[in-house]
Design a protein around this motif. Sequence first.
Motif, mmCIF file in Angstrom:
data_model
loop_
_atom_site.group_PDB
_atom_site.id
_atom_site.type_symbol
_atom_site.label_atom_id
_atom_site.label_comp_id
_atom_site.label_asym_id
_atom_site.label_seq_id
_atom_site.Cartn_x
_atom_site.Cartn_y
_atom_site.Cartn_z
ATOM 1 N N SER A 90 0.832 -1.203 0.000
ATOM 2 C CA SER A 90 0.000 0.000 0.000
ATOM 3 C C SER A 90 0.869 1.256 0.000
ATOM 4 N N LEU A 91 1.932 1.274 0.814
ATOM 5 C CA LEU A 91 2.828 2.431 0.850
ATOM 6 C C LEU A 91 3.507 2.670 -0.494
ATOM 7 N N SER A 92 3.823 1.594 -1.198
ATOM 8 C CA SER A 92 4.498 1.732 -2.492
ATOM 9 C C SER A 92 3.528 1.980 -3.638
ATOM 10 N N GLY A 93 2.228 1.764 -3.412
ATOM 11 C CA GLY A 93 1.239 2.032 -4.454
ATOM 12 C C GLY A 93 0.994 0.866 -5.390
ATOM 13 N N ILE A 94 1.156 -0.354 -4.890
ATOM 14 C CA ILE A 94 0.890 -1.547 -5.700
ATOM 15 C C ILE A 94 -0.625 -1.702 -5.874
ATOM 16 N N PRO A 95 -1.103 -2.087 -7.067
ATOM 17 C CA PRO A 95 -2.555 -2.242 -7.296
ATOM 18 C C PRO A 95 -3.216 -3.200 -6.306
ATOM 19 N N SER A 96 -4.534 -2.994 -6.145
ATOM 20 C CA SER A 96 -5.401 -3.741 -5.225
ATOM 21 C C SER A 96 -5.204 -3.327 -3.769
ATOM 22 N N THR A 97 -4.516 -2.219 -3.529
ATOM 23 C CA THR A 97 -4.405 -1.666 -2.174
ATOM 24 C C THR A 97 -4.884 -0.211 -2.197
ATOM 25 N N LEU A 98 -5.180 0.318 -1.025
ATOM 26 C CA LEU A 98 -5.668 1.694 -0.940
ATOM 27 C C LEU A 98 -4.588 2.685 -1.366
ATOM 28 N N GLY A 99 -3.319 2.335 -1.122
ATOM 29 C CA GLY A 99 -2.235 3.213 -1.550
ATOM 30 C C GLY A 99 -2.216 3.417 -3.053
ATOM 31 N N PHE A 100 -2.582 2.383 -3.802
ATOM 32 C CA PHE A 100 -2.642 2.515 -5.258
ATOM 33 C C PHE A 100 -3.732 3.492 -5.670
ATOM 34 N N VAL A 101 -4.874 3.461 -4.978
ATOM 35 C CA VAL A 101 -5.975 4.386 -5.297
ATOM 36 C C VAL A 101 -5.518 5.828 -5.084
ATOM 37 N N GLY A 102 -4.791 6.059 -3.965
ATOM 38 C CA GLY A 102 -4.287 7.407 -3.714
ATOM 39 C C GLY A 102 -3.308 7.867 -4.779
ATOM 40 N N LYS A 103 -2.389 6.976 -5.189
ATOM 41 C CA LYS A 103 -1.426 7.328 -6.240
ATOM 42 C C LYS A 103 -2.138 7.530 -7.583
ATOM 43 N N PHE A 104 -3.173 6.747 -7.849
ATOM 44 C CA PHE A 104 -3.927 6.892 -9.093
ATOM 45 C C PHE A 104 -4.632 8.255 -9.146
#
Length: 488
Positions: A383-397
């Motif tokens: 999630s911290l790195s922004g890998i898909p299927s995590t909330l961190g990815f949604v934020g980076k997107f």
Amino acid sequence: MIVSAKQLIACSPLLILSLTVIIIILFISYNRNHFCTFLCSVIGLLLSFFSICIVKTIVPINVTMLFHIDKYSLLYISMVLLSSIITCIFAYSWLENSFYNRNEFYLLLLLSTIGCISLIISNHMSVFFIGMELMSLPVLGLISYAHFERNALEAAIKYMILSCSISVLALFGIALIYSITGSLTFSSLIYELVTSISHPDSILLCGLGLIIFAFSFKLSIFPFHIWTPDVYKGTSSTVLMYVSTATKIAVFSLFFKIFIFLISFHVEFFRIMLEIMICASVIFGNFMAVFQTDIKRFLGYSSISQFGYLLTSLLISNDFNFSLEVVGIYLVGYLLSNIGMFGLMSIMSILKKDLKFDTITFYRGLFWNNPLLASIITIILFSLSGIPSTLGFVGKFYLLSLIVKENLWMLGIILLIGSIIGIYAYLKIVVYLYLEPLDSNNSKNVVLDFFGKLCMFILFLIAILLLLLGIFPNLIIGIISNSEPLLF
């Protein structure tokens, strides 16, 4: 000045916490009972948290000229209270096993939480300064609470020096702004900017610049990140769970209020300064994280890059609602990930007391000894790195969508390079989890008590939320998009 019943209800989170502080002081003076103090603190925080549901029905509202409360500030307040509640729960076992004077920890935590909430809803520069000091001074006590641990006093002294520098910058900036506007309210500052949009006063801009520098120190934005990794290294994991989330979320909420108007009024100097800080924070934070062997220092550099990404939300030119949505989603992901990461370190310190749990090599082969903890760490780092299927990815997107919408292509390329470096840094730790374990890491685990098991359940719930909100982001997007725009 008459305060109506509706205004008192709007201040109920602050009033409940203030009453809780008084009760805890009386508890401590009468009978030092750790469990009673803990229970009173958690109940007070929970009541304050649930009072937001009532406050939500009467906002937006001004409480005198000092506070402005709207739905979006309530979102930030709920994040701060959630961080404080979970910190109290994780702190219980840590304090029970390591300290004699345990009760004061909760008192300091509640006072700092009051400061955070005051900062979030401040509409006056005096409240802004008092709130920031009330937030920072108890944190100094929390950092030095484990004074017998290595590097704890060093971290406390460095944090104190930084806090003093921030206070001086903020006070001088406020004085310069007051010399031009003749008022300490944020609305007078905005009015002055609107009336002098073509030729803004240089003293006014200088005052704003000093306040922005103070905010940048608090958020550890490059080049104001000095000693941030050292403070992280010397602070206990339980305290970092609060310091790295609640205090930074509170500071960013007010930073966003001030800076979004500067960008909307096309003050070019501040826009250029912001873009430079974004690029430098993302590249420097991710690059330095690659070379860290201490996981606390790693997360310190990670926080520099994370808030570098978040500053991109201020570059939007007209659609402020979209910018608010970006900030809300990204901060929720940051909050859950940091609570989860430092919570895991706190659990590991209880499970294996004889080992140095803050080194990255300690987690080598964790999957083969404790698959559940390894899986939780993997999800959090993804999630911290922004890998898909995590909330961190949604934020980076969302940040990528903002960059495309504003045609910030050069900034986007630099952020992409920084993200690639960051993914390598995070995945390096993930790989360690699944390697063959070292013999020194095979010591027998300590059996967790009730609070230890409760902490494990919270960590499991955080990992599930990061995945669930990453797969079904509409669950969180709907809540955040219903929040109203910020108004002074």
